[in-house]
Each structure stands twice: as C-alpha cells, then as structure tokens.
Design a protein around this motif. Structure first.
Motif, PDB file in Angstrom:
ATOM      1  N   MET A 106       0.849  -1.173   0.000  1.00  0.00           N
ATOM      2  CA  MET A 106       0.000   0.000   0.000  1.00  0.00           C
ATOM      3  C   MET A 106       0.894   1.236   0.000  1.00  0.00           C
ATOM      4  SD  MET A 106      -3.008   1.019   2.702  1.00  0.00           S
ATOM      5  CE  MET A 106      -2.281  -0.076   3.876  1.00  0.00           C
ATOM      6  N   GLU A 107       0.632   2.125  -0.919  1.00  0.00           N
ATOM      7  CA  GLU A 107       1.433   3.331  -1.076  1.00  0.00           C
ATOM      8  C   GLU A 107       0.671   4.556  -0.563  1.00  0.00           C
ATOM      9  OE1 GLU A 107       3.093   6.081  -4.737  1.00  0.00           O
ATOM     10  OE2 GLU A 107       2.330   4.098  -5.135  1.00  0.00           O
ATOM     11  N   GLN A 108       1.314   5.367   0.247  1.00  0.00           N
ATOM     12  CA  GLN A 108       0.711   6.620   0.719  1.00  0.00           C
ATOM     13  C   GLN A 108       0.734   7.590  -0.452  1.00  0.00           C
ATOM     14  OE1 GLN A 108      -0.334   7.294   3.935  1.00  0.00           O
ATOM     15  NE2 GLN A 108      -0.830   9.427   3.597  1.00  0.00           N
ATOM     16  N   LYS A 109      -0.425   8.112  -0.859  1.00  0.00           N
ATOM     17  CA  LYS A 109      -0.510   8.995  -2.027  1.00  0.00           C
ATOM     18  C   LYS A 109      -0.296  10.468  -1.677  1.00  0.00           C
ATOM     19  CE  LYS A 109      -1.758   5.758  -4.885  1.00  0.00           C
ATOM     20  NZ  LYS A 109      -1.169   5.391  -6.115  1.00  0.00           N
ATOM     21  N   LEU A 110      -0.767  10.872  -0.502  1.00  0.00           N
ATOM     22  CA  LEU A 110      -0.664  12.276  -0.109  1.00  0.00           C
ATOM     23  C   LEU A 110      -0.271  12.345   1.357  1.00  0.00           C
ATOM     24  CD1 LEU A 110      -1.069  15.296  -0.710  1.00  0.00           C
ATOM     25  CD2 LEU A 110      -3.512  14.989  -0.197  1.00  0.00           C
ATOM     26  N   TYR A 111       0.907  12.858   1.606  1.00  0.00           N
ATOM     27  CA  TYR A 111       1.381  13.004   2.975  1.00  0.00           C
ATOM     28  C   TYR A 111       0.855  14.312   3.551  1.00  0.00           C
ATOM     29  CZ  TYR A 111       4.540   9.143   2.152  1.00  0.00           C
ATOM     30  OH  TYR A 111       5.053   7.907   1.876  1.00  0.00           O
ATOM     31  N   PHE A 112       0.664  14.332   4.883  1.00  0.00           N
ATOM     32  CA  PHE A 112       0.169  15.534   5.543  1.00  0.00           C
ATOM     33  C   PHE A 112       1.098  16.710   5.286  1.00  0.00           C
ATOM     34  CE2 PHE A 112      -0.551  18.532   8.958  1.00  0.00           C
ATOM     35  CZ  PHE A 112      -1.923  18.709   8.849  1.00  0.00           C
ATOM     36  N   LYS A 113       2.386  16.466   5.212  1.00  0.00           N
ATOM     37  CA  LYS A 113       3.365  17.530   4.945  1.00  0.00           C
ATOM     38  C   LYS A 113       3.036  18.242   3.623  1.00  0.00           C
ATOM     39  CE  LYS A 113       7.156  16.471   3.090  1.00  0.00           C
ATOM     40  NZ  LYS A 113       8.307  16.072   2.436  1.00  0.00           N
ATOM     41  N   ASP A 114       2.722  17.487   2.587  1.00  0.00           N
ATOM     42  CA  ASP A 114       2.389  18.078   1.283  1.00  0.00           C
ATOM     43  C   ASP A 114       1.029  18.787   1.331  1.00  0.00           C
ATOM     44  OD1 ASP A 114       4.780  17.059   0.204  1.00  0.00           O
ATOM     45  OD2 ASP A 114       3.815  15.112  -0.087  1.00  0.00           O
ATOM     46  N   TYR A 115       0.069  18.187   2.042  1.00  0.00           N
ATOM     47  CA  TYR A 115      -1.246  18.811   2.232  1.00  0.00           C
ATOM     48  C   TYR A 115      -1.073  20.155   2.936  1.00  0.00           C
ATOM     49  CZ  TYR A 115      -5.839  19.473   4.447  1.00  0.00           C
ATOM     50  OH  TYR A 115      -7.024  19.986   4.904  1.00  0.00           O
ATOM     51  N   ASN A 116      -0.236  20.179   3.977  1.00  0.00           N
ATOM     52  CA  ASN A 116       0.011  21.393   4.753  1.00  0.00           C
ATOM     53  C   ASN A 116       0.705  22.460   3.907  1.00  0.00           C
ATOM     54  OD1 ASN A 116      -0.105  22.728   7.352  1.00  0.00           O
ATOM     55  ND2 ASN A 116       2.130  22.594   7.295  1.00  0.00           N
ATOM     56  N   GLU A 117       1.677  22.083   3.097  1.00  0.00           N
ATOM     57  CA  GLU A 117       2.370  23.054   2.235  1.00  0.00           C
ATOM     58  C   GLU A 117       1.391  23.663   1.236  1.00  0.00           C
ATOM     59  OE1 GLU A 117       5.437  24.404   2.475  1.00  0.00           O
ATOM     60  OE2 GLU A 117       5.521  23.273   4.351  1.00  0.00           O
ATOM     61  N   ALA A 118       0.471  22.866   0.703  1.00  0.00           N
ATOM     62  CA  ALA A 118      -0.544  23.387  -0.217  1.00  0.00           C
ATOM     63  C   ALA A 118      -1.470  24.359   0.507  1.00  0.00           C
ATOM     64  CB  ALA A 118      -1.336  22.239  -0.828  1.00  0.00           C
ATOM     65  N   LEU A 119      -1.858  24.017   1.750  1.00  0.00           N
ATOM     66  CA  LEU A 119      -2.711  24.928   2.530  1.00  0.00           C
ATOM     67  C   LEU A 119      -2.052  26.291   2.702  1.00  0.00           C
ATOM     68  CD1 LEU A 119      -4.339  23.017   5.539  1.00  0.00           C
ATOM     69  CD2 LEU A 119      -5.489  24.121   3.620  1.00  0.00           C
ATOM     70  N   LYS A 120      -0.765  26.306   2.908  1.00  0.00           N
ATOM     71  CA  LYS A 120      -0.045  27.575   3.074  1.00  0.00           C
ATOM     72  C   LYS A 120      -0.164  28.447   1.831  1.00  0.00           C
ATOM     73  CE  LYS A 120       3.469  25.938   6.303  1.00  0.00           C
ATOM     74  NZ  LYS A 120       4.910  25.615   6.434  1.00  0.00           N
ATOM     75  N   GLN A 121      -0.443  27.803   0.684  1.00  0.00           N
ATOM     76  CA  GLN A 121      -0.590  28.540  -0.582  1.00  0.00           C
ATOM     77  C   GLN A 121      -2.066  28.696  -0.955  1.00  0.00           C
ATOM     78  OE1 GLN A 121       1.710  26.196  -3.334  1.00  0.00           O
ATOM     79  NE2 GLN A 121       3.450  26.162  -1.962  1.00  0.00           N
ATOM     80  N   ASN A 122      -2.966  28.538   0.017  1.00  0.00           N
ATOM     81  CA  ASN A 122      -4.421  28.628  -0.199  1.00  0.00           C
ATOM     82  C   ASN A 122      -4.938  27.594  -1.188  1.00  0.00           C
ATOM     83  OD1 ASN A 122      -5.163  30.528   1.636  1.00  0.00           O
ATOM     84  ND2 ASN A 122      -4.905  32.251   0.235  1.00  0.00           N
ATOM     85  N   ARG A 123      -4.340  26.434  -1.200  1.00  0.00           N
ATOM     86  CA  ARG A 123      -4.780  25.342  -2.055  1.00  0.00           C
ATOM     87  C   ARG A 123      -5.149  24.169  -1.157  1.00  0.00           C
ATOM     88  NH1 ARG A 123       0.023  23.677  -4.611  1.00  0.00           N
ATOM     89  NH2 ARG A 123      -1.232  22.229  -5.793  1.00  0.00           N
ATOM     90  N   ILE A 124      -6.175  23.416  -1.570  1.00  0.00           N
ATOM     91  CA  ILE A 124      -6.553  22.211  -0.818  1.00  0.00           C
ATOM     92  C   ILE A 124      -6.321  21.012  -1.713  1.00  0.00           C
ATOM     93  CG2 ILE A 124      -8.365  20.952   0.373  1.00  0.00           C
ATOM     94  CD1 ILE A 124      -9.820  23.522   0.824  1.00  0.00           C
ATOM     95  N   LEU A 125      -5.485  20.111  -1.232  1.00  0.00           N
ATOM     96  CA  LEU A 125      -5.263  18.854  -1.940  1.00  0.00           C
ATOM     97  C   LEU A 125      -6.086  17.772  -1.269  1.00  0.00           C
ATOM     98  CD1 LEU A 125      -1.400  18.928  -2.527  1.00  0.00           C
ATOM     99  CD2 LEU A 125      -3.232  19.633  -4.090  1.00  0.00           C
ATOM    100  N   GLY A 126      -6.673  16.936  -2.074  1.00  0.00           N
ATOM    101  CA  GLY A 126      -7.431  15.798  -1.586  1.00  0.00           C
ATOM    102  C   GLY A 126      -7.100  14.574  -2.397  1.00  0.00           C
ATOM    103  N   LEU A 127      -7.831  13.514  -2.127  1.00  0.00           N
ATOM    104  CA  LEU A 127      -7.614  12.252  -2.821  1.00  0.00           C
ATOM    105  C   LEU A 127      -8.904  11.826  -3.507  1.00  0.00           C
ATOM    106  CD1 LEU A 127      -5.625  10.574   0.059  1.00  0.00           C
ATOM    107  CD2 LEU A 127      -4.690  11.272  -2.155  1.00  0.00           C
ATOM    108  N   LYS A 128      -8.840  11.603  -4.802  1.00  0.00           N
ATOM    109  CA  LYS A 128     -10.006  11.131  -5.550  1.00  0.00           C
ATOM    110  C   LYS A 128      -9.909   9.616  -5.679  1.00  0.00           C
ATOM    111  CE  LYS A 128     -12.718  11.562  -9.642  1.00  0.00           C
ATOM    112  NZ  LYS A 128     -13.152  12.426 -10.667  1.00  0.00           N
TER     113      LYS A 128
END
Length: 136
Positions: free
Chosen positions: A1-23
């Motif tokens: 099982m591979e982690q697709k989105l780490y919290f670190k990357d989610y947090n960095e996107a939030l700092k740029q007013n972007r929300i990353l999710g998983l489809k």
C-alpha cells in the motif's frame, strides 16, 4: 500500500491557499484531509487532486475554552464546511464576531483561506489551518 498524499504536502498546499485531496478511482469520492484510504468505500486506488475551497457551513460551535496554545484566540468559531466537491472540512470562521454567531450561519456559502501558526509541542513546527470567510 502506497501513501498517495502526505500531511506535509497537504500542509504546504494549505499555506498557498490550495486544498489537496484524494479522488477515489473505485467510487469517485473525494477524501480531504488526506487519509490512507477512501472515506467512502475504504478503497486504496487514490489519486491526488485539488479541490476549490468553497462550500457551505453545515454546523459550527463557538469556542470559549481553547485547546492548549490557543488561549489567546478565544472566543472563536469552528465550522464544519461541506466543500462543493463533497467532503467536509473543519476550520475557523473569520469576519464574524463569535459572540453574535447564530444558527443563521448554517447553510451560508464560504470560501477558504488559511492561517499559518508556529506549531506547538505536539506538532513538527509551522503549519497551516483552513480559515473560512462568508461569501456575500
């Protein structure tokens, strides 16, 4: 099982007013914030995607007893927002005096921004959290 989105990357996107999710490729649901499996069907066939950051307030609470380290912020309003793409996301609501918050907030459209905080003894340092404001 591979982690697709780490919290670190989610947090960095939030700092740029972007929300990353998983489809989810199995059921089409979006999962925000990141988790190992789809929030809807628990599938693992996930793809990182960006969501718009707009939605409607589903519920809220006014906080008068803050979590450790947030004492200077009280009172503040926490909202649960159903994003236009479906997932619910918790964040602060700004632009409203917390002492005047009423049930009329439920269903109101909001747009996401962010607030960067220094972190605390439980975190790995600087982080961002969603902050919503009402759309007129």
């Amino acid at each position: 099982m591979e982690q697709k989105l780490y919290f670190k990357d989610y947090n960095e996107a939030l700092k740029q007013n972007r929300i990353l999710g998983l489809k989810c490729h199995s059921c089409g649901a979006l999962t925000v914030p990141p988790k190992m499996a789809c929030r809807q069907c628990a599938g693992f066939d996930l793809e990182v995607t960006e969501v718009k950051g707009s939605g409607k307030i589903k519920t809220f609470t006014t906080v008068y007893v803050a979590a450790e380290g947030r004492e200077s912020e009280i009172p503040y309003i926490l909202v649960m927002v159903e994003l236009d793409e479906g997932p619910w996301l918790m964040g602060n609501l700004e632009g409203i005096d917390p002492k005047t918050a009423t049930m009329a907030l439920i269903g109101r459209p909001v747009k996401m921004g962010n607030k960067i905080f220094a972190g605390d003894k439980y975190s790995a340092g600087e982080a961002a959290r969603p902050v919503f404001s009402l759309v007129e």
